[in-house]
Design an enzyme around this catalytic site. Structure first.
Site, PDB file in Angstrom:
ATOM      1  N   GLN A   1      18.375  41.234  24.014  1.00  6.05           N
ATOM      2  CA  GLN A   1      17.412  42.291  24.334  1.00  6.05           C
ATOM      3  C   GLN A   1      17.910  43.130  25.515  1.00  6.05           C
ATOM      4  O   GLN A   1      18.256  42.588  26.558  1.00  6.05           O
ATOM      5  CB  GLN A   1      16.046  41.658  24.656  1.00  6.05           C
ATOM      6  CG  GLN A   1      14.941  42.647  24.893  1.00  6.05           C
ATOM      7  CD  GLN A   1      14.569  43.448  23.647  1.00  6.05           C
ATOM      8  OE1 GLN A   1      14.439  42.892  22.558  1.00  6.05           O
ATOM      9  NE2 GLN A   1      14.413  44.749  23.805  1.00  6.05           N
TER      10      GLN A   1
ATOM     11  N   LYS B   1       9.151  40.309  17.598  1.00  5.80           N
ATOM     12  CA  LYS B   1      10.310  40.042  16.735  1.00  5.80           C
ATOM     13  C   LYS B   1      10.263  38.608  16.217  1.00  5.80           C
ATOM     14  O   LYS B   1      10.467  38.353  15.030  1.00  5.80           O
ATOM     15  CB  LYS B   1      11.617  40.275  17.516  1.00  5.80           C
ATOM     16  CG  LYS B   1      11.968  41.749  17.664  1.00  5.80           C
ATOM     17  CD  LYS B   1      13.104  41.981  18.653  1.00  5.80           C
ATOM     18  CE  LYS B   1      13.281  43.488  18.876  1.00  5.80           C
ATOM     19  NZ  LYS B   1      14.190  43.797  19.985  1.00  5.80           N
TER      20      LYS B   1
ATOM     21  N   ASP C   1      22.042  44.099  15.796  1.00  9.43           N
ATOM     22  CA  ASP C   1      21.681  45.376  16.435  1.00  9.43           C
ATOM     23  C   ASP C   1      22.712  46.457  16.114  1.00  9.43           C
ATOM     24  O   ASP C   1      22.452  47.651  16.322  1.00  9.43           O
ATOM     25  CB  ASP C   1      21.604  45.194  17.962  1.00  9.43           C
ATOM     26  CG  ASP C   1      20.181  45.268  18.486  1.00  9.43           C
ATOM     27  OD1 ASP C   1      19.286  45.730  17.746  1.00  9.43           O
ATOM     28  OD2 ASP C   1      19.961  44.863  19.643  1.00  9.43           O
TER      29      ASP C   1
END
Ligand code: NAD
Length: 297
Positions: free
Chosen positions: A98, A54, A121
């Site tokens: 994460q 990422k 997200d």
């Protein structure tokens, strides 16, 4: 094999070029560089790989990457304090924590402490509600990528019967909301669905997000249907090593389907590209600018 292969790797590469163009225009026109902060708690090897790639792709499209690696002993208070700091930082337009988090941390609490405008997200309860009511939201990256592939292949999805297998908050439920938003008739199937093969046989579009290697079989697929395989499963390979497979038995399904995503090279590459797209979207919204063309749905 008859099915058209939906090449997510190539689509994601094109999407990243569009993203880089938007990033360059933001910098040239407004002096803004979109920034993405990724928070990793603990040493989970798969998560470390994801976070590394990422960060790399964030920089490649010209954005700023802020990585925060914390030990797995990090307290909830310290993690919440870091998120509060990132929420307040004008250089940070997107924040990703994460998952999975170590067991002593409350994931819901942590996710809901992110400023919804920076929740790239799309897991914050505000964004879930906005998506569910058809309002402008941050959309979870994996289903967003699936929708982009479907729209690119079909144009309009209106009137199609979509069967989504899996009801997770990360993939299945938001996928169903997006398909509903595109006027599909949507069925959500799950582990307790009676006669799953018969259900799937009715689908014009099948999205498999289950986590069971090669579960969906060719004789479940209506001839000509489109099959989107979200699954990422590692299984033993003939050579003694391992290989990645999806939730779909590729060969038998590709023989019947009209279009299908491979694993790897289908949905997977779209997810990170959509994370970058969401960061640009969050940056434009924060600056009161127009929605970036081609990056939102
Ligand atoms: P999850 O474990 O949270 O949810 C799985 C869902 O599948 C559940 O809703 C469950 O009801 C359903 N299910 C389980 N067994 C079933 C069965 N026998 N029949 C029908 N339904 C069944 O998983 P998730 O987070 O949604 O992920 C699903 C898969 O997608 C995993 O393989 C994961 O690795 C993969 N994934 C890929 C990406 C990507 O970028 N490509 C992103 C997220 C998840």
């Amino acid at each position: 094999m008859n099915a058209h292969v939906l090449d997510g790797k190539a689509f994601a590469a094109k999407l990243r070029i569009t993203i880089a163009d938007h990033v360059a225009a933001l910098q040239a026109g407004h002096g803004i560089v979109p920034g993405l902060a990724v928070v990793l708690v603990g040493e989970d090897p798969a998560s470390q790989v994801y976070v590394r790639s990422k960060g790399k792709m964030t920089v490649e499209v010209g954005m700023r990457s802020f990585e925060h690696r914390l030990p797995d002993t990090t307290s909830e208070a310290d993690l919440l304090a870091l998120i509060a700091q990132l929420n307040a930082d004008p250089a940070v337009h997107g924040i990703l924590v994460q998952l999975p988090l170590p067991g002593h941390l409350n994931s819901d609490l942590v996710i809901n402490s992110i400023d919804p405008a920076k929740d790239v997200d799309g897991f914050h309860i505000s964004n879930v509600g906005l998506l569910g009511t058809g309002q402008k939201a941050m959309v979870p990256c994996t289903p967003l990528g699936c929708l982009m592939l479907l729209r690119d292949h079909h144009g309009s999805l209106a009137g199609k019967h979509a069967v989504v297998i899996g009801r997770s908050n990360i993939v299945g439920k938001p996928m169903a909301q997006l398909l509903l938003g595109d006027s599909c008739t949507v069925t959500i199937a799950h582990s307790r669905t009676a006669d799953l093969p018969a259900m799937v046989r009715q689908a014009d579009i099948v999205v498999a997000a289950v986590g069971r290697p090669q579960m969906v079989q060719g004789d479940w697929i209506k001839p000509g249907a489109t099959v989107i395989d979200v699954g990422i499963n590692r299984i033993a390979a003939d050579d003694g090593g391992t290989r990645l497979v999806g939730d779909v038995d590729y060969d038998s399904c590709a023989a019947v389907a009209g279009a299908i995503t491979p694993v790897p090279g289908g949905v997977g590459p779209m997810t990170i590209a959509c994370l970058l797209a969401n960061t640009v979207t969050a940056c434009c919204r924060a600056g009161g600018l127009a929605e970036p063309e081609g990056l939102t749905v």
